[in-house]
Write an enzyme that holds these catalytic residues in place. Structure first.
Site, PDB file in Angstrom:
ATOM      1  CG  HIS A 107      -1.888  -1.039   1.342  1.00  0.00           C
ATOM      2  ND1 HIS A 107      -3.118  -0.933   0.751  1.00  0.00           N
ATOM      3  CD2 HIS A 107      -1.847  -2.255   1.922  1.00  0.00           C
ATOM      4  CE1 HIS A 107      -3.804  -2.034   0.963  1.00  0.00           C
ATOM      5  NE2 HIS A 107      -3.057  -2.859   1.672  1.00  0.00           N
ATOM      6  CG  HIS A 161      -0.400   2.882  10.257  1.00  0.00           C
ATOM      7  ND1 HIS A 161      -1.488   2.122   9.909  1.00  0.00           N
ATOM      8  CD2 HIS A 161      -0.852   4.155  10.304  1.00  0.00           C
ATOM      9  CE1 HIS A 161      -2.543   2.896   9.751  1.00  0.00           C
ATOM     10  NE2 HIS A 161      -2.195   4.141   9.990  1.00  0.00           N
ATOM     11  CD  GLU A 200      -3.910   7.897  10.797  1.00  0.00           C
ATOM     12  OE1 GLU A 200      -4.896   7.180  10.531  1.00  0.00           O
ATOM     13  OE2 GLU A 200      -2.744   7.510  10.676  1.00  0.00           O
TER      14      GLU A 200
HETATM   15 FE   LIG Z   1      -3.684   5.466  10.205  1.00  0.00          FE
END
Ligand SMILES: [Fe+2]
Length: 445
Positions: free
Chosen positions: A302, A345, A351
């Site tokens: 990705h 991650h 986020e």
């Molecule tokens: Fe993330």
């Protein structure tokens, strides 16, 4: 364009839904007039402006900002904005500005969509601040608000000196009247109102809800494309700016103004949406997120989520953006020998993710409009059950994700939360349980 009959009725802003016109492009030098001949020719401040209008400059960047980032427009209006201003304090309810009640929180937080409930509120009254970072006083960070409205902002306008308003309708169509003209928006579209521009939100139905990102930093702009080349991601041609339209009636209108986290109110004896013509590069706009040109791997693994960046408010090349706005649209998912889910991650940015629309309702649970917040360096990725399904998938053939539109906003600053968000119906206190139960496979695989 409107004719003289419209001028005698002192308005041109009312249009049937779906008939509103736009100009296309991002940061263009636009030019539009609701009445032919309203724009001065060859200059912006003539001794006498055509039709008896007033010329007013609105600057959204430093006067000397680089040409490609400079944003300013001249408005030609029935009365100048300086007319009759005497503000008084106004109670903003749950619409808040950092510092907030709950300090940055390392746990992963998630809410379902804000319940409909039995409320009576317009867009402004129905705003509830979820989280925020930075400060409008230092032009850094942003805040995340939820809106929930059951009525239009009748005879009321809002202007925000603290930041841009990026409005994401999740349910219900909106008709947003601005000084620059009218923008209609439905779920899957976003609307940007620049800092300081007056607007009101009318409903096209009986209920609407969604998200607002209030950006205190440098204005959102299109990211550089680098090695991608000159096309892709959010193409400039797909942004739509309003054409001039106006309300010329002398109807008393309340203007709510936000400055440094405080709210102020003033009553005008006329509509502030009285701009008959305008020209320049500062403008509200809308963008249909279904048009986002997604780019991803054609072999393995990705790319970083930055590949989905549609708009950026830059801050630092290494520590990260003030805010990046990512769109994850309907698309093909492709990858040889690759887990068909984003992996585990940790990273420098906070986020904020939300499913805007298109997710099927499962077992009676509707997660459209849900929102999650993961502060910087909080580990995350697929939950245990989703990971197992993806790891054991019998086929890695390309598959298409239809209808689903998700968004992701990243910021380099840690997020604080409001107590109202923690107390809100829809807060999911047990979300961490989703990340338990990962099997120990080592060393047998
Ligand atoms: Fe993330």
């Amino acid at each position: 364009m409107n004719d003289v009959a419209d001028v005698k009725q002192f308005k041109s802003a009312e249009k049937a839904p779906g008939t509103v016109k736009y100009q296309v492009g991002f940061g263009n030098e636009f030019e539009t007039e609701a009445v032919a001949g309203a724009l001065p020719k060859g200059q912006n401040s003539p001794q006498k402006v055509p039709l008896g209008l007033y010329s007013e400059l609105v600057s959204g960047a430093a006067f000397y900002a680089p040409r490609h980032l400079n944003r300013r427009s001249y408005l030609f209006r029935i009365r100048p904005s300086a007319h009759n201003l005497e503000f008084k304090p106004w109670d903003s309810g749950d619409f808040r500005t950092p510092p907030l009640d709950v300090p940055p929180y390392p746990n992963r937080l998630r809410w379902t969509q804000r319940p409909q409930e039995d409320v009576s509120a317009d867009f402004l009254e129905g705003l509830l601040t979820l989280c925020g970072c930075g400060s409008p006083n230092t032009h850094s960070g942003l805040a995340v608000h939820l809106f929930r409205a059951t009525k239009s902002m009748k005879n009321r306008a809002f202007s925000n000196a603290d930041g841009e308003f990026l409005i994401i309708p999740q349910q219900g169509n909106l008709r947003i009247v601005t000084e620059f003209g009218v923008i209609e928006a439905e779920p899957s579209e976003l609307v940007l109102i620049p800092r300081g521009v007056k607007f009101r939100v009318d409903l096209q139905g009986t209920f609407a809800r969604g998200l607002v990102f209030e950006n205190y930093g440098d204005p959102w702009t299109l990211p550089e494309l680098g090695l991608i080349g000159s096309n892709g991601l959010a193409n400039a041609i797909d942004f739509e700016a309003p054409v001039a339209s106006f309300e010329g009636e002398d109807i008393q209108t309340q203007v709510i103004h936000k400055l440094a986290g405080k709210f102020w109110s003033v009553d005008l004896d006329h509509s502030p949406f009285d701009v008959v013509a305008w020209r320049g590069s500062l403008t509200p706009y809308k963008y249909d997120m279904r048009k986002f040109v997604a780019i991803s791997t054609a072999t393995v693994d990705h790319p970083d989520p930055s590949i989905f960046c549609a708009l950026t408010s830059p801050a630092h090349a290494v520590s990260g953006c003030n805010a990046d706005f990512m769109i994850i649209p309907p698309r093909w998912v492709v990858g040889d020998n690759t887990l068909h889910l984003p992996g585990f991650h940790r990273n420098t940015v906070t986020e904020i993710s939300s499913i805007v629309c298109g997710l099927p309702i499962k077992n009676g649970v509707d997660m459209n409009g849900s929102i999650g917040v993961t502060n910087s360096w909080s580990a995350h990725g697929p939950d245990a059950s989703a990971f197992e399904v993806a790891r054991e998938a019998a086929s890695l053939d390309p598959h298409r994700v239809d209808n689903l539109i998700s968004i992701l906003v990243e910021t380099r600053y840690p997020m604080e939360f409001t107590q109202a968000a923690m107390d809100m119906k829809g807060y999911l206190p047990d979300v961490t349980a989703s990340w338990s139960g990962f099997r120990k496979r080592f060393p047998d695989g």
